[in-house]
Enzyme design. Structure first.
Site, PDB file in Angstrom:
ATOM      1  N   SER A 161     -15.154  45.609  -6.015  1.00 14.61           N
ATOM      2  CA  SER A 161     -14.039  46.384  -6.543  1.00 14.61           C
ATOM      3  C   SER A 161     -12.908  45.467  -6.921  1.00 14.61           C
ATOM      4  O   SER A 161     -12.495  44.623  -6.130  1.00 14.61           O
ATOM      5  CB  SER A 161     -13.567  47.398  -5.488  1.00 14.61           C
ATOM      6  OG  SER A 161     -12.537  48.200  -5.994  1.00 14.61           O
ATOM      7  N   CYS A 162     -12.426  45.604  -8.146  1.00 18.23           N
ATOM      8  CA  CYS A 162     -11.265  44.863  -8.608  1.00 18.23           C
ATOM      9  C   CYS A 162     -10.323  45.882  -9.233  1.00 18.23           C
ATOM     10  O   CYS A 162     -10.513  46.289 -10.381  1.00 18.23           O
ATOM     11  CB  CYS A 162     -11.679  43.798  -9.619  1.00 18.23           C
ATOM     12  SG  CYS A 162     -10.391  42.590  -9.982  1.00 18.23           S
ATOM     13  N   ASP A 163      -9.369  46.333  -8.453  1.00 22.84           N
ATOM     14  CA  ASP A 163      -8.509  47.434  -8.859  1.00 22.84           C
ATOM     15  C   ASP A 163      -7.084  47.204  -8.369  1.00 22.84           C
ATOM     16  O   ASP A 163      -6.875  46.541  -7.353  1.00 22.84           O
ATOM     17  CB  ASP A 163      -8.999  48.760  -8.279  1.00 22.84           C
ATOM     18  CG  ASP A 163     -10.459  49.016  -8.578  1.00 22.84           C
ATOM     19  OD1 ASP A 163     -10.736  49.662  -9.607  1.00 22.84           O
ATOM     20  OD2 ASP A 163     -11.323  48.563  -7.800  1.00 22.84           O
ATOM     21  N   GLU A 211      -6.307  42.412 -13.903  1.00 24.45           N
ATOM     22  CA  GLU A 211      -7.713  42.783 -14.002  1.00 24.45           C
ATOM     23  C   GLU A 211      -8.308  42.176 -15.273  1.00 24.45           C
ATOM     24  O   GLU A 211      -7.623  42.036 -16.279  1.00 24.45           O
ATOM     25  CB  GLU A 211      -7.871  44.307 -14.082  1.00 24.45           C
ATOM     26  CG  GLU A 211      -7.166  45.094 -12.997  1.00 24.45           C
ATOM     27  CD  GLU A 211      -7.791  44.930 -11.640  1.00 24.45           C
ATOM     28  OE1 GLU A 211      -8.969  44.545 -11.578  1.00 24.45           O
ATOM     29  OE2 GLU A 211      -7.106  45.176 -10.636  1.00 24.45           O
TER      30      GLU A 211
END
Length: 271
Positions: free
Chosen positions: A11-13, A98
């Site tokens: 997850s890259c949020d 992001e």
């Protein structure tokens, strides 16, 4: 969180909550990351500084002009590069970024990484809006590009940013040197590895729409939807997977906003 086996959740949020959505009288900022699992990540403090006129600053790949004064920052950064994945400065500005891919070609030549732009903005701004101006100004002058991996495998992308201070937040999304931004003055917002600014554009590159017309991506009439115009028809697997993350994050934030928040109601907003 770092990337691992195919079964490992990645997850890259980034998330932000601005009162009255927050359960406390403050802006709340958060980010997680899926950098390579064997990459060394450092949390570092860089004190404020003064710099001689004409000084130059070595970023990851290129030099830029230095400013006379830089702010104190705390950064979470891959140890091999100059910039940072996320950070905050002594004026309460927080930024996370992001990776995204757009119809604009990705620059593999050496330029400023998105992580360089993030650190430069933290060192040079006293508000989220000022940080946005720092990033877009540097983007216009130097562009973005270069590999974002330490190993020999080239990994290049454009960037989106979530910028917040004590009173508001901005989403800044880029496509090469072009960009669009959305101001968030209340409520909650998240970003993932995809473009998410549609028609609600608060500021934009002056040539954004004319360039879109020239490329045949937008007819020039009617509503201009940044994400729709600049998103790839066939997106990388990473961006396709981000659709579900982005939607899940948005739904989670919406549900949390609907809950009563007696701990902050009636209190004045933190300044």
């Amino acid at each position: 969180m770092t990337s691992g086996s195919p079964d490992t959740p990645c997850s890259c949020d980034c998330f932000v909550s601005v009162p009255p959505a927050s359960a406390i009288p403050a802006v709340i900022f958060a980010k997680n990351s899926d950098r390579p699992r064997d990459e060394v990540q450092e949390v570092v403090f860089v004190p404020a500084g003064t710099h001689a006129p004409g000084s130059r600053l070595q970023c990851t790949y290129i030099e830029v002009e230095q400013v006379s004064k830089t702010r104190a920052v705390i950064l979470s950064r891959p140890s091999w590069l100059w910039g940072a994945e996320m950070g905050a400065n002594d004026h309460g500005v927080c930024i996370g970024n992001e990776a995204v891919w757009t119809k604009e070609p990705v620059g593999e030549g050496e330029a400023l990484l998105g992580m360089d732009l993030l650190r430069l903005a933290l060192e040079r701004s006293s508000s989220a809006q000022e940080a946005l101006h720092v990033i877009t100004g540097l983007l216009e002058r130097y562009g973005q590009g270069g590999s974002c991996r330490e190993d020999s495998t080239s990994f290049c992308y454009h960037n989106t940013f979530l910028l917040a201070d004590r009173t508001e937040a901005w989403v800044l999304e880029t496509a090469g040197r072009l960009w669009a931004a959305q101001r968030i003055q209340e409520g909650a917002r998240n970003i993932s590895n995809q473009l998410s600014i549609g028609t609600d554009i608060s500021a934009e590159h002056p040539e954004l729409r004319t360039h879109s017309q020239a490329q045949g991506w937008w007819g020039g009439q009617g509503t201009f939807d940044f994400a729709q115009v600049f998103s790839l028809t066939q997106q990388p697997v990473r961006m396709e997977a981000a659709k579900a993350r982005f939607q899940a994050g948005r739904e989670l934030l919406q549900r949390q906003q609907a809950l009563p928040c007696p701990t902050w109601q009636g209190a004045s907003q933190q300044k």
